[in-house]
Design a protein around this motif. Structure first.
Motif, PDB file in Angstrom:
ATOM      1  N   GLY A  92       0.840  -1.201   0.000  1.00  0.00           N
ATOM      2  CA  GLY A  92       0.000   0.000   0.000  1.00  0.00           C
ATOM      3  C   GLY A  92       0.869   1.242   0.000  1.00  0.00           C
ATOM      4  O   GLY A  92       1.886   1.303  -0.682  1.00  0.00           O
ATOM      5  N   LYS A 284     -13.999  -9.988   6.755  1.00  0.00           N
ATOM      6  CA  LYS A 284     -13.065  -9.002   7.314  1.00  0.00           C
ATOM      7  C   LYS A 284     -11.767  -9.005   6.494  1.00  0.00           C
ATOM      8  O   LYS A 284     -11.218  -7.955   6.143  1.00  0.00           O
ATOM      9  CB  LYS A 284     -12.769  -9.346   8.771  1.00  0.00           C
ATOM     10  N   LYS A 287     -12.256  -7.310   3.236  1.00  0.00           N
ATOM     11  CA  LYS A 287     -12.264  -5.850   3.377  1.00  0.00           C
ATOM     12  C   LYS A 287     -10.837  -5.319   3.475  1.00  0.00           C
ATOM     13  O   LYS A 287     -10.484  -4.313   2.888  1.00  0.00           O
ATOM     14  CB  LYS A 287     -13.067  -5.452   4.622  1.00  0.00           C
ATOM     15  N   GLU A 288     -10.049  -6.035   4.263  1.00  0.00           N
ATOM     16  CA  GLU A 288      -8.640  -5.660   4.450  1.00  0.00           C
ATOM     17  C   GLU A 288      -7.909  -5.689   3.098  1.00  0.00           C
ATOM     18  O   GLU A 288      -7.156  -4.793   2.760  1.00  0.00           O
ATOM     19  CB  GLU A 288      -7.999  -6.666   5.426  1.00  0.00           C
ATOM     20  N   GLU A 290      -9.270  -5.419   0.141  1.00  0.00           N
ATOM     21  CA  GLU A 290      -9.777  -4.313  -0.680  1.00  0.00           C
ATOM     22  C   GLU A 290      -9.069  -3.006  -0.328  1.00  0.00           C
ATOM     23  O   GLU A 290      -8.719  -2.221  -1.195  1.00  0.00           O
ATOM     24  CB  GLU A 290     -11.270  -4.135  -0.414  1.00  0.00           C
ATOM     25  N   LYS A 291      -8.866  -2.818   0.992  1.00  0.00           N
ATOM     26  CA  LYS A 291      -8.213  -1.593   1.461  1.00  0.00           C
ATOM     27  C   LYS A 291      -6.779  -1.522   0.918  1.00  0.00           C
ATOM     28  O   LYS A 291      -6.329  -0.483   0.433  1.00  0.00           O
ATOM     29  CB  LYS A 291      -8.203  -1.590   2.996  1.00  0.00           C
ATOM     30  N   ASP A 292      -6.075  -2.644   0.987  1.00  0.00           N
ATOM     31  CA  ASP A 292      -4.697  -2.688   0.485  1.00  0.00           C
ATOM     32  C   ASP A 292      -4.645  -2.436  -1.011  1.00  0.00           C
ATOM     33  O   ASP A 292      -3.782  -1.730  -1.512  1.00  0.00           O
ATOM     34  CB  ASP A 292      -4.063  -4.056   0.777  1.00  0.00           C
ATOM     35  N   LYS A 294      -6.776  -0.779  -2.761  1.00  0.00           N
ATOM     36  CA  LYS A 294      -7.088   0.608  -3.037  1.00  0.00           C
ATOM     37  C   LYS A 294      -5.848   1.485  -2.798  1.00  0.00           C
ATOM     38  O   LYS A 294      -5.526   2.361  -3.598  1.00  0.00           O
ATOM     39  CB  LYS A 294      -8.237   1.064  -2.136  1.00  0.00           C
ATOM     40  N   ALA A 295      -5.167   1.206  -1.691  1.00  0.00           N
ATOM     41  CA  ALA A 295      -3.967   1.991  -1.380  1.00  0.00           C
ATOM     42  C   ALA A 295      -2.914   1.807  -2.467  1.00  0.00           C
ATOM     43  O   ALA A 295      -2.257   2.758  -2.887  1.00  0.00           O
ATOM     44  CB  ALA A 295      -3.409   1.562  -0.022  1.00  0.00           C
TER      45      ALA A 295
END
Ligand SMILES: [Zn+2]
Length: 385
Positions: A92, A284, A287-288, A290-292, A294-295
């Motif tokens: 990220g 969960k 989601k984690e 997805e967050k990575d 996106k970053a």
């Protein structure tokens, strides 16, 4: 093939390579010399090959022939699949403390097939403070067979306490002729194409290569400058900003599409396999992930935009130098036309705006807003408003 053939792909780094060769031969002879040590820090401008030299060094440490470049050990070390070599690249925006803790825990394992266990960490400048401190503790007390290879743009990007515990290897920006020779010897390319790509790359090997091999390079470059030269009103300046962001987003999306799909598939299959299904820990974790993702995408868009602004910089510099020193041959006519609308002082001012905008890309300011500001300045400078 010479024993340290694994370093052959590096361009213009003879001094650094010879230092590493001494370390390798010292490590092999188990001598008590100072050539080999447990922590190394490779610094150099983007594209100079700092992570490549670190990976090559890692390979040569686990290769039974000091880095032949052709054996299974060399190949798997370079690819990141060797049991005793760990390659870590930031996923990220930042390297998090948990990630470093996991690496440190694994670093204590003894090596499986070779004398050394080697850990390469790219982009150490992106470590959070906590991550840096966790790494520091590991480097202070290295295992007898562990070797840390850290990479960063400059010495100042790494906290002093880590810096002082590492042997520093400084890479230099390869010259235009070194890059030209490299392209000719490693790719199917004419002297004219190689010289053009080497000039545009401004010392960045990866860019020079991609100018040759990226099928979309010419069309992206065309679009990029079409956006710049079409700024003939305030409205068009705002439009250009949006178009540039769209171009970067589109390029990054298509670059990552396959990888993201693969990651999503494998993440889903892991949790479906546990019988817990996606409802429990799985959602969960997704989601984690997805967050990575996106970053990572955001980081790549910033890098892509930074690359565009660097191309503008190179083109505008051409307006200020004599004809034989110009790099952007393909834009001769457009640049001539642009220069006729603006004084050399005005061009220098835009170059300084470009540099400011590039620095601000790393802040939290919206990219579209930043670019709107930039293109409006270009419009005013070229229209006398
Ligand atoms: Zn080998």
């Amino acid at each position: 093939m010479t024993p340290t053939a694994v370093f052959n792909g590096l361009v213009g780094q003879d001094k650094a390579v010879s230092e590493l060769e001494k370390a390798i031969s010292s490590a092999r002879s188990n001598s008590s010399g100072q050539e080999m040590t447990h922590a190394w820090l490779f610094t150099g401008p983007p594209g100079s090959g700092r992570s490549n030299i670190a990976k090559a060094f890692a390979a040569s440490l686990v290769c039974s022939n000091s880095g032949c470049g052709t054996c299974t050990d060399c190949k798997s070390a370079l690819a990141g699949s060797h049991q005793d070599v760990e390659l870590f690249a930031v996923n990220g925006l930042a390297i998090k403390v948990d990630e470093i803790r996991e690496i440190v825990a694994r670093s204590a394992w003894s090596s499986s097939v070779s004398r050394w266990r080697v850990i390469v960490i790219e982009d150490c400048d992106r470590m959070t403070e906590a991550a840096g401190n966790a790494l520091l503790r590991a480097i202070e007390e290295p295992g007898t067979s562990t070797v840390w290879l850290l990479c960063a743009p400059t010495l100042h990007d790494v906290i002093p306490t880590i810096r002082s515990r590492c042997r520093h290897v400084q890479l230099r920006t390869p010259s235009k002729s070194e890059i030209t020779d490299f392209l000719i010897s490693s790719l199917e390319v004419t002297i004219k194409e190689a010289t053009f790509a080497a000039g545009l790359s401004q010392g960045h090997i990866g860019k020079a290569r991609s100018y040759i091999s990226d099928k979309n390079f010419k069309s992206t470059r065309q679009k990029l400058f079409q956006i710049f030269f079409s700024v003939t009103s305030e409205k068009k300046a705002l439009h250009s900003a949006q178009e540039l962001v769209n171009l970067a987003e589109g390029r990054v999306e298509s670059k990552f599409a396959e990888l993201i799909e693969k990651e999503n598939e494998s993440s889903k299959s892991i949790y479906q396999g546990t019988g817990r299904g996606l409802a429990a820990g799985g959602s969960k974790a997704l989601k984690e992930l997805e967050k990575d993702q996106k970053a990572r995408t955001n980081r790549a868009i910033k890098d892509e935009l930074d690359g565009y602004l660097l191309e503008y910089t190179s083109a505008l510099r051409d307006c200020l130098v004599s004809k034989d020193q110009r790099l952007n041959y393909d834009l001769a006519e457009e640049l001539e036309n642009f220069s006729s609308k603006i004084s050399p002082g005005g061009i220098s001012k835009i170059l300084s705006d470009l540099s400011t905008t590039r620095n601000l890309l790393n802040s939290n300011t919206s990219q579209t807003l930043l670019l709107e500001g930039f293109f409006l300045k270009v419009y005013r400078a070229t229209s006398g408003h």
